[in-house]
Design a protein around this motif. Structure first.
Motif, PDB file in Angstrom:
ATOM      1  N   PHE A 138      19.817  54.501  47.181  1.00  0.00           N
ATOM      2  CA  PHE A 138      20.272  53.883  45.934  1.00  0.00           C
ATOM      3  C   PHE A 138      21.703  53.409  46.103  1.00  0.00           C
ATOM      4  O   PHE A 138      22.469  53.921  46.936  1.00  0.00           O
ATOM      5  N   ALA A 139      22.076  52.413  45.307  1.00  0.00           N
ATOM      6  CA  ALA A 139      23.445  51.884  45.304  1.00  0.00           C
ATOM      7  C   ALA A 139      23.772  51.382  43.909  1.00  0.00           C
ATOM      8  O   ALA A 139      22.912  50.830  43.215  1.00  0.00           O
ATOM      9  N   ARG A 140      25.008  51.588  43.471  1.00  0.00           N
ATOM     10  CA  ARG A 140      25.498  51.099  42.184  1.00  0.00           C
ATOM     11  C   ARG A 140      26.896  50.506  42.381  1.00  0.00           C
ATOM     12  O   ARG A 140      27.723  51.077  43.092  1.00  0.00           O
ATOM     13  N   GLN A 141      27.144  49.383  41.714  1.00  0.00           N
ATOM     14  CA  GLN A 141      28.486  48.815  41.647  1.00  0.00           C
ATOM     15  C   GLN A 141      28.889  48.782  40.182  1.00  0.00           C
ATOM     16  O   GLN A 141      28.238  48.144  39.356  1.00  0.00           O
ATOM     17  N   ILE A 142      29.970  49.486  39.843  1.00  0.00           N
ATOM     18  CA  ILE A 142      30.367  49.710  38.451  1.00  0.00           C
ATOM     19  C   ILE A 142      31.697  49.025  38.176  1.00  0.00           C
ATOM     20  O   ILE A 142      32.656  49.172  38.949  1.00  0.00           O
ATOM     21  N   ASP A 143      31.769  48.286  37.076  1.00  0.00           N
ATOM     22  CA  ASP A 143      33.010  47.644  36.623  1.00  0.00           C
ATOM     23  C   ASP A 143      33.573  48.393  35.420  1.00  0.00           C
ATOM     24  O   ASP A 143      32.838  48.989  34.628  1.00  0.00           O
ATOM     25  N   ASP A 144      34.898  48.321  35.261  1.00  0.00           N
ATOM     26  CA  ASP A 144      35.601  48.934  34.119  1.00  0.00           C
ATOM     27  C   ASP A 144      35.345  50.437  34.008  1.00  0.00           C
ATOM     28  O   ASP A 144      35.069  50.972  32.924  1.00  0.00           O
ATOM     29  N   VAL A 145      35.424  51.117  35.127  1.00  0.00           N
ATOM     30  CA  VAL A 145      35.230  52.567  35.122  1.00  0.00           C
ATOM     31  C   VAL A 145      36.253  53.232  34.196  1.00  0.00           C
ATOM     32  O   VAL A 145      37.435  52.877  34.191  1.00  0.00           O
ATOM     33  N   ILE A 146      35.769  54.182  33.387  1.00  0.00           N
ATOM     34  CA  ILE A 146      36.648  54.927  32.486  1.00  0.00           C
ATOM     35  C   ILE A 146      37.164  56.162  33.223  1.00  0.00           C
ATOM     36  O   ILE A 146      36.395  57.055  33.574  1.00  0.00           O
ATOM     37  N   GLY A 147      38.458  56.186  33.475  1.00  0.00           N
ATOM     38  CA  GLY A 147      39.092  57.322  34.117  1.00  0.00           C
ATOM     39  C   GLY A 147      40.145  57.921  33.205  1.00  0.00           C
ATOM     40  O   GLY A 147      40.136  57.717  31.982  1.00  0.00           O
TER      41      GLY A 147
END
Length: 742
Positions: free
Chosen positions: A557-566
């Motif tokens: 599996f692979a995911r590319q995430i934008d605007d991660v909340i940190g």
């Protein structure tokens, strides 16, 4: 505004026609269930009645175009667990974080914090719902969906766990279970009952559970402060003790009325009542320096949580074999916390009396439906919609009495009172379209698209009204290829767009204060400017089925995430504060291996031994944070399970066990913050004695290795560094359960 939100109307609706109903936030699961095969049982050596359900669960997994893991009722009940959280911890790619209780977080692929979607009967779990209080006796099966579908929702970057509650009535059932567990020197009773029957066109099912859990949690917290050169400036050690008694009651009734051969009406409800009382104390010793504001404190806290969910569902089949499902539901949830903390100053005398009262009320009403029409043989089109309106009112009051000595009437006492109230309203609208097509015996496809909008409006005493709106288009494609046209070898591929919306609490501009404030024990502040995280994901899996029940699976599996909340740490007016912010992009990827088979699937033998094994290896890379260890959301890098289940050929006994391993994780939260979590090992065993066809005795031992877990939070800047290390002790738990069918 989608609905007029009047408390009296909602209360009347819940107290009326649905008072007899059974719980489920979604429509009843309409997937035809294979009837359990009746294995021949010698009269002198009766075997467990639910022996053959495993093959049916494999059939559901094998036939489905969408990639999923299906866990049946027999496996759910094997270890005699008191909560669904304990059951989920043994499943492939799933881990738990936090202490036992209502605050444990379920994670898929090592990710928590809202990346894993929890559903009940296909709908999002209602406010206040907790897997730690849901009894396994109420559950029919668990579905773990690795890739998103339009129908189940797109708030599933890591994946989806769907809890399907028991609802199908095939015959008259009357069952009672009574048991007791022991943890250390504390005993906890458990009771479960189920009644189901048919009467003409009507069928009903009532399930209830009641349990009391007593526990003692002890831990040791070490706080250290270092200079820039690494010299120790301050060190203190705090011993913590938490003594808790929790009472839980679940009631889940359901009534089904078959109107004719093509339609039926279902009314359901779910009641969850949880009350606990906690007594704790902290006692610190300062070995060097002066790193703490208070030397110790005594804590008393009572918590009341109540959830009532009720819904009405109607479905019918038309002449052209099209199907219409409609649903209407409502939820009421109440949370009431009353606590007091007495803290001692550095001279050992009482210096702070803090009293906190927090109360929250959640109400929601939802409606939706799905229309399915066949386009051709093995080809169907589905159109669905969901509308939900919810309101949350929360009030928090805090009174601080401060004095050099609270017990000395001659000393002046400073009284500080503060209070916060806020109201939030959420409107959610979703539309979806999905196409399922068995193109050839070798190829099946699923194509779906979902549009979802969430509008939030929040008002508090100390900030202006906050409005937040987010909308997402979420396409998804899943393809199943039966290699050589045979279902024994299958290749799956899925691509989907998912998202994670910020919680209402994270959007509120309200600060929660810590007692001994430091860079490793900060205040928490909300941020109304948060944006949702958006992700593209791909899944690839190969499955091989063999024998009657065996299979092996390997997936990527692979995911590319934008605007991660940190999180962003800053210093404000002498206090350290953590603020949630969008910090950039992240990449997540991993590999998952799973196998489950009977020994006789491999060799010619009469031995009834089932073997289960799985391993999940996870990686992530947060681009805006310097490495190494710049993982996402304290991701667990590796989880593994090995389970055995053996049935004696000539004795009415079944025994089994499971070993669970979670690797340690090193996570850099920012350029200055790091969290290290130790590895976790757990060994659970069970034995089931079938006394006669209607009576069983179940024995189980869990957490036999009773390890001590360690969490270290570190902070470093140009002035120096600080570290807080918490060692949490655990105990083994023994359970005895007596089960009888009347």
């Amino acid at each position: 505004m989608l609905f007029d939100f009047r408390t009296k109307q909602l209360g009347a609706m819940l107290a009326g026609a649905w008072a007899v109903a059974a719980w489920s936030p979604a429509l009843a699961d309409s997937t035809p269930q294979p009837a359990p095969s009746a294995a021949p049982v010698p009269a002198q050596h009766p075997q467990p009645a639910d022996k053959v359900q495993v093959s049916g669960r494999n059939d559901l997994r094998q036939r489905s175009t969408a990639s999923k893991i299906v866990v049946g009722r027999e496996e759910i009940l094997s270890f005699g667990d008191h909560s669904m959280a304990e059951v989920l911890n043994r499943l492939p790619g799933i881990s738990l974080s936090g202490e036992p209780g209502r605050n444990r977080e379920v994670r898929m692929r090592g990710l928590g914090g809202g990346y894993t979607q929890i559903l009940v009967n296909g709908d999002p779990a209602p406010a206040g719902f907790s897997l730690d209080t849901l009894a396994p006796d109420l559950v029919e099966r668990i579905e773990v969906l690795r890739a998103a579908t339009a129908e189940h929702g797109a708030r599933a970057i890591a994946g989806t766990i769907n809890i399907v509650l028991k609802s199908v009535v095939r015959k008259t059932e009357r069952e009672i279970k009574a048991g007791i567990s022991r943890e250390g020197r504390r005993y906890s009773p458990h009771l479960a009952a189920q009644l189901a029957d048919r009467a003409g066109a009507l069928s009903y099912l009532v399930a209830l559970t009641a349990a009391q859990n007593r526990s003692l949690r002890t831990s040791e917290v070490e706080d250290e402060v270092f200079s820039r050169s690494g010299q120790l400036l301050a060190r203190s050690v705090t011993g913590r003790e938490r003594n808790t008694r929790a009472d839980t009651f679940n009631l889940s009734p359901r009534l089904t009325w078959r109107l004719d051969d093509d339609s039926q009406l279902v009314v359901r409800a779910y009641l969850d009542h949880y009350r606990d009382f906690l007594i704790g104390q902290d006692r610190s010793r300062i070995e060097s320096g002066q790193p703490l504001d208070y030397l110790g404190n005594a804590l008393r806290q009572g918590t009341l949580l109540q959830t009532l969910r009720s819904d009405l569902a109607w479905n019918t089949v038309f002449a052209n074999d099209s199907k219409l499902d409609l649903k209407l539901g409502g939820t009421l949830h109440r949370r009431d916390i009353d606590g007091q903390r007495l803290a001692d100053g550095l001279d050992g005398r009482p210096a702070l009396d803090r009293q906190v009262r927090s109360k929250a009320d959640d109400k929601s009403i939802s409606t939706g439906g799905k229309y399915t029409v066949p386009l051709a043989e093995q080809h169907g089109l589905g159109l669905g919609w969901e509308l939900e309106a919810s309101q949350r009112k929360e009030r928090r009051e805090q009174i601080d009495l401060e004095s050099p000595d609270l017990y000395d009437p001659q000393r002046p006492t400073l009284r500080t009172a503060s209070g916060e109230r806020y109201t939030s309203r959420v409107r959610r609208t979703a539309l979806y379209l999905q196409d399922e097509w068995d193109i050839t015996p070798a190829w099946s496809t699923y194509l779906g698209v979902r549009w979802e909008e969430i509008r939030t409006r929040s008002i508090s005493d100390f900030s202006p009204a906050i409005r937040h709106r987010s909308q997402v288009w979420s396409p998804s494609l899943q393809v199943l290829w039966r290699v050589s046209g045979q279902a024994k070898d299958q290749l799956r591929f899925a691509v989907s767009r998912t998202y994670k919306a910020p919680t209402t609490g994270n959007l509120m501009n309200i600060r929660a204060l810590s007692l001994n404030n430091s860079p490793t024990a900060t205040d928490n502040q909300g941020n109304p400017d948060l944006r949702p995280e958006l992700a593209w994901g791909a899944d690839l899996a190969y499955e091989h089925y063999f024998g009657k029940t065996g299979f092996i699976s390997a997936s990527l599996f692979a995911r590319q995430i934008d605007d991660v909340i940190g999180s962003q740490l800053y210093h404000d007016q002498g206090r350290w504060v953590t603020l949630p912010v969008n910090i950039g992009k992240a990449d997540v990827y991993g590999v998952e291996l799973e196998s489950k088979f009977q020994l006789k699937d491999l060799i010619q033998t009469q031995t009834e031994l089932e073997i289960k094994a799985n391993l999940s290896r996870n990686w992530s890379w947060l681009r805006s944070i310097p490495g190494p260890d710049n993982r996402l959301d304290r991701q667990v890098p590796l989880t593994a399970n090995l389970g055995l289940d053996y049935r004696f050929a000539k004795l009415p006994w079944r025994v089994g066990g499971n070993f669970n391993f979670q690797a340690s994780s090193h996570n850099r939260l920012s350029s200055s913050q790091t969290v290290v979590v130790s590895a976790r090992r757990a060994l659970d065993l069970f034995a089931l004695w079938q006394i006669d066809p209607k009576t069983r005795l179940r024995l189980s031992l869990s957490n036999l290795l009773h390890p001590t877990s360690r969490v270290a939070v570190e902070y470093a800047d140009e002035a120096g560094s600080s570290r807080q290390t918490t060692d949490q002790r655990s105990r083994a738990i023994g359970r005895v359960m007596f089960e009888i069918k009347l």
